[in-house]
Design a protein around this motif. Sequence first.
Motif, PDB file in Angstrom:
ATOM      1  N   GLY A  29     -25.324  28.731 -10.943  1.00 47.12           N
ATOM      2  CA  GLY A  29     -24.764  29.955 -10.407  1.00 47.12           C
ATOM      3  C   GLY A  29     -25.537  30.640  -9.304  1.00 47.12           C
ATOM      4  N   TYR A  30     -26.629  30.068  -8.854  1.00 47.43           N
ATOM      5  CA  TYR A  30     -27.345  30.675  -7.725  1.00 47.43           C
ATOM      6  C   TYR A  30     -26.565  30.406  -6.445  1.00 47.43           C
ATOM      7  CZ  TYR A  30     -31.289  31.701 -10.717  1.00 47.43           C
ATOM      8  OH  TYR A  30     -32.087  32.211 -11.704  1.00 47.43           O
ATOM      9  N   ASP A  31     -26.582  31.374  -5.536  1.00 44.26           N
ATOM     10  CA  ASP A  31     -25.882  31.243  -4.255  1.00 44.26           C
ATOM     11  C   ASP A  31     -26.679  30.437  -3.248  1.00 44.26           C
ATOM     12  OD1 ASP A  31     -23.551  32.898  -4.859  1.00 44.26           O
ATOM     13  OD2 ASP A  31     -24.994  34.557  -4.923  1.00 44.26           O
TER      14      ASP A  31
ATOM     15  N   ALA B 298     -31.991  17.393   0.061  1.00 42.16           N
ATOM     16  CA  ALA B 298     -30.751  17.234   0.827  1.00 42.16           C
ATOM     17  C   ALA B 298     -29.594  16.866  -0.099  1.00 42.16           C
ATOM     18  CB  ALA B 298     -30.927  16.172   1.913  1.00 42.16           C
ATOM     19  N   ARG B 299     -29.873  15.994  -1.045  1.00 47.52           N
ATOM     20  CA  ARG B 299     -28.837  15.580  -1.985  1.00 47.52           C
ATOM     21  C   ARG B 299     -28.356  16.761  -2.828  1.00 47.52           C
ATOM     22  NH1 ARG B 299     -29.810  11.420  -6.858  1.00 47.52           N
ATOM     23  NH2 ARG B 299     -28.064  12.157  -8.078  1.00 47.52           N
ATOM     24  N   VAL B 300     -29.280  17.616  -3.267  1.00 47.75           N
ATOM     25  CA  VAL B 300     -28.888  18.799  -4.037  1.00 47.75           C
ATOM     26  C   VAL B 300     -27.901  19.636  -3.236  1.00 47.75           C
ATOM     27  CG1 VAL B 300     -29.702  20.995  -4.999  1.00 47.75           C
ATOM     28  CG2 VAL B 300     -30.972  18.883  -5.458  1.00 47.75           C
ATOM     29  N   ALA B 301     -28.220  19.911  -1.988  1.00 45.11           N
ATOM     30  CA  ALA B 301     -27.337  20.731  -1.161  1.00 45.11           C
ATOM     31  C   ALA B 301     -25.968  20.074  -0.988  1.00 45.11           C
ATOM     32  CB  ALA B 301     -27.982  21.005   0.191  1.00 45.11           C
ATOM     33  N   LEU B 302     -25.964  18.795  -0.675  1.00 48.97           N
ATOM     34  CA  LEU B 302     -24.695  18.107  -0.430  1.00 48.97           C
ATOM     35  C   LEU B 302     -23.878  17.923  -1.709  1.00 48.97           C
ATOM     36  CD1 LEU B 302     -25.927  15.461   2.153  1.00 48.97           C
ATOM     37  CD2 LEU B 302     -24.493  17.469   2.598  1.00 48.97           C
ATOM     38  N   ASP B 303     -24.535  17.596  -2.806  1.00 51.17           N
ATOM     39  CA  ASP B 303     -23.818  17.361  -4.065  1.00 51.17           C
ATOM     40  C   ASP B 303     -23.271  18.642  -4.681  1.00 51.17           C
ATOM     41  OD1 ASP B 303     -24.397  14.672  -3.781  1.00 51.17           O
ATOM     42  OD2 ASP B 303     -25.834  14.593  -5.443  1.00 51.17           O
ATOM     43  N   THR B 304     -23.949  19.771  -4.470  1.00 53.76           N
ATOM     44  CA  THR B 304     -23.537  21.014  -5.125  1.00 53.76           C
ATOM     45  C   THR B 304     -22.825  21.980  -4.189  1.00 53.76           C
ATOM     46  OG1 THR B 304     -25.614  22.182  -4.661  1.00 53.76           O
ATOM     47  CG2 THR B 304     -25.507  20.862  -6.715  1.00 53.76           C
ATOM     48  N   GLY B 305     -23.020  21.831  -2.881  1.00 49.19           N
ATOM     49  CA  GLY B 305     -22.463  22.782  -1.932  1.00 49.19           C
ATOM     50  C   GLY B 305     -23.230  24.087  -1.864  1.00 49.19           C
ATOM     51  N   VAL B 306     -24.410  24.122  -2.469  1.00 49.03           N
ATOM     52  CA  VAL B 306     -25.258  25.312  -2.460  1.00 49.03           C
ATOM     53  C   VAL B 306     -26.345  25.115  -1.409  1.00 49.03           C
ATOM     54  CG1 VAL B 306     -26.905  26.688  -3.809  1.00 49.03           C
ATOM     55  CG2 VAL B 306     -24.798  25.831  -4.880  1.00 49.03           C
ATOM     56  N   PRO B 307     -26.508  26.053  -0.481  1.00 50.98           N
ATOM     57  CA  PRO B 307     -27.549  25.907   0.537  1.00 50.98           C
ATOM     58  C   PRO B 307     -28.947  25.815  -0.083  1.00 50.98           C
ATOM     59  CG  PRO B 307     -26.070  27.711   1.087  1.00 50.98           C
ATOM     60  CD  PRO B 307     -25.727  27.290  -0.305  1.00 50.98           C
ATOM     61  N   VAL B 308     -29.728  24.895   0.437  1.00 50.43           N
ATOM     62  CA  VAL B 308     -31.112  24.736   0.012  1.00 50.43           C
ATOM     63  C   VAL B 308     -31.996  24.973   1.228  1.00 50.43           C
ATOM     64  CG1 VAL B 308     -32.857  23.169  -0.924  1.00 50.43           C
ATOM     65  CG2 VAL B 308     -30.521  23.107  -1.825  1.00 50.43           C
ATOM     66  N   GLY B 309     -32.788  26.031   1.178  1.00 48.31           N
ATOM     67  CA  GLY B 309     -33.734  26.310   2.257  1.00 48.31           C
ATOM     68  C   GLY B 309     -34.905  25.356   2.155  1.00 48.31           C
TER      69      GLY B 309
ATOM     70  N   ASP C 104     -53.318  34.622   9.936  1.00 46.92           N
ATOM     71  CA  ASP C 104     -53.750  33.826  11.084  1.00 46.92           C
ATOM     72  C   ASP C 104     -52.828  32.643  11.405  1.00 46.92           C
ATOM     73  OD1 ASP C 104     -55.953  35.473  11.453  1.00 46.92           O
ATOM     74  OD2 ASP C 104     -57.262  34.230  10.200  1.00 46.92           O
ATOM     75  N   SER C 105     -51.710  32.521  10.691  1.00 46.30           N
ATOM     76  CA  SER C 105     -50.792  31.400  10.895  1.00 46.30           C
ATOM     77  C   SER C 105     -49.968  31.584  12.164  1.00 46.30           C
ATOM     78  CB  SER C 105     -49.832  31.270   9.710  1.00 46.30           C
ATOM     79  OG  SER C 105     -50.519  30.997   8.518  1.00 46.30           O
ATOM     80  N   ARG C 106     -49.548  30.472  12.732  1.00 42.31           N
ATOM     81  CA  ARG C 106     -48.675  30.494  13.904  1.00 42.31           C
ATOM     82  C   ARG C 106     -47.202  30.606  13.524  1.00 42.31           C
ATOM     83  NH1 ARG C 106     -51.159  25.467  17.349  1.00 42.31           N
ATOM     84  NH2 ARG C 106     -53.319  26.137  17.264  1.00 42.31           N
ATOM     85  N   GLU C 107     -46.871  30.110  12.328  1.00 44.51           N
ATOM     86  CA  GLU C 107     -45.482  30.090  11.892  1.00 44.51           C
ATOM     87  C   GLU C 107     -45.384  30.553  10.445  1.00 44.51           C
ATOM     88  OE1 GLU C 107     -43.097  26.616  13.623  1.00 44.51           O
ATOM     89  OE2 GLU C 107     -45.130  25.805  13.447  1.00 44.51           O
ATOM     90  N   ASP C 108     -44.183  30.931  10.037  1.00 47.46           N
ATOM     91  CA  ASP C 108     -43.923  31.373   8.673  1.00 47.46           C
ATOM     92  C   ASP C 108     -42.742  30.562   8.133  1.00 47.46           C
ATOM     93  OD1 ASP C 108     -43.338  32.677   6.302  1.00 47.46           O
ATOM     94  OD2 ASP C 108     -43.527  34.683   7.150  1.00 47.46           O
ATOM     95  N   LYS C 109     -43.049  29.396   7.596  1.00 48.42           N
ATOM     96  CA  LYS C 109     -41.996  28.494   7.135  1.00 48.42           C
ATOM     97  C   LYS C 109     -41.312  28.980   5.867  1.00 48.42           C
ATOM     98  CE  LYS C 109     -42.312  25.608  10.498  1.00 48.42           C
ATOM     99  NZ  LYS C 109     -41.229  25.525  11.475  1.00 48.42           N
ATOM    100  N   GLY C 110     -41.969  29.837   5.080  1.00 48.17           N
ATOM    101  CA  GLY C 110     -41.300  30.444   3.930  1.00 48.17           C
ATOM    102  C   GLY C 110     -40.169  31.341   4.377  1.00 48.17           C
ATOM    103  N   ARG C 111     -40.442  32.182   5.364  1.00 50.71           N
ATOM    104  CA  ARG C 111     -39.410  33.056   5.943  1.00 50.71           C
ATOM    105  C   ARG C 111     -38.298  32.216   6.564  1.00 50.71           C
ATOM    106  NH1 ARG C 111     -37.763  37.764   7.974  1.00 50.71           N
ATOM    107  NH2 ARG C 111     -39.474  39.021   7.196  1.00 50.71           N
ATOM    108  N   GLU C 112     -38.669  31.209   7.332  1.00 50.05           N
ATOM    109  CA  GLU C 112     -37.660  30.385   8.006  1.00 50.05           C
ATOM    110  C   GLU C 112     -36.736  29.684   7.013  1.00 50.05           C
ATOM    111  OE1 GLU C 112     -39.344  27.744  10.946  1.00 50.05           O
ATOM    112  OE2 GLU C 112     -40.598  29.351  11.754  1.00 50.05           O
ATOM    113  N   ALA C 113     -37.284  29.218   5.892  1.00 50.46           N
ATOM    114  CA  ALA C 113     -36.462  28.547   4.887  1.00 50.46           C
ATOM    115  C   ALA C 113     -35.433  29.509   4.301  1.00 50.46           C
ATOM    116  CB  ALA C 113     -37.346  27.963   3.784  1.00 50.46           C
ATOM    117  N   VAL C 114     -35.851  30.739   4.030  1.00 53.47           N
ATOM    118  CA  VAL C 114     -34.924  31.755   3.514  1.00 53.47           C
ATOM    119  C   VAL C 114     -33.855  32.062   4.549  1.00 53.47           C
ATOM    120  CG1 VAL C 114     -34.720  34.198   2.899  1.00 53.47           C
ATOM    121  CG2 VAL C 114     -36.544  32.793   1.895  1.00 53.47           C
ATOM    122  N   GLU C 115     -34.263  32.300   5.780  1.00 54.62           N
ATOM    123  CA  GLU C 115     -33.294  32.656   6.821  1.00 54.62           C
ATOM    124  C   GLU C 115     -32.255  31.556   7.014  1.00 54.62           C
ATOM    125  OE1 GLU C 115     -35.907  33.577  10.073  1.00 54.62           O
ATOM    126  OE2 GLU C 115     -36.135  35.669   9.437  1.00 54.62           O
ATOM    127  N   ALA C 116     -32.678  30.303   7.000  1.00 53.89           N
ATOM    128  CA  ALA C 116     -31.740  29.189   7.181  1.00 53.89           C
ATOM    129  C   ALA C 116     -30.760  29.108   6.009  1.00 53.89           C
ATOM    130  CB  ALA C 116     -32.497  27.878   7.345  1.00 53.89           C
TER     131      ALA C 116
END
Length: 157
Positions: free
Chosen positions: A71-73, A101-112, A132-144
């Motif tokens: 039930g998670y979106d 990738a399989r989880v996302a495709l098999d369930t239709g639930v977005p996976v960041g 001191d990081s150049r990027e924030d991949k945790g944020r990017e995964a959520v946004e995607a």
Amino acid sequence: MSGHGAPSLHVDAAGARVAVVASSWHDEVMDGLLAGAQTALADAGVTDVTVLRAPGSFELPIIAQACATSGYDAVIALGVIIRGGTPHFEYVSAAATDGLARVALDTGVPVGFGLLTCDDEQQALDRAGLPDSREDKGREAVEAALATWTVLRGVRG
């Protein structure tokens, strides 16, 4: 490493139910990824968040699948795999990536996808969303994931 060309994906996702599945290896990197993810979720108005810890990155897909079918979106997968002197890196990276990738495709639930696959610890730290990081991949995964959820809601009506 470059964020050049990255889209701006901030969305209003108030009302979404989100699971964050985070691996337990490499505490400093994981703390940064989790903090970035939690900040992005709050910025998007998401208040229904469950954080689950996986033993490692290999276990991310099965926990993500359990969340996606419960039930998670959206599910945010966070982890880090750092190359070593054996083929272990390639096997775990491929299995975790393919599984998510399989989880996302098999369930239709977005996976960041917040799984860092790095040659060394410094590359991971540079992407972890730390001060001191150049990027924030945790944020990017959520946004995607939330942007995908928004598109899918429009498609599915």
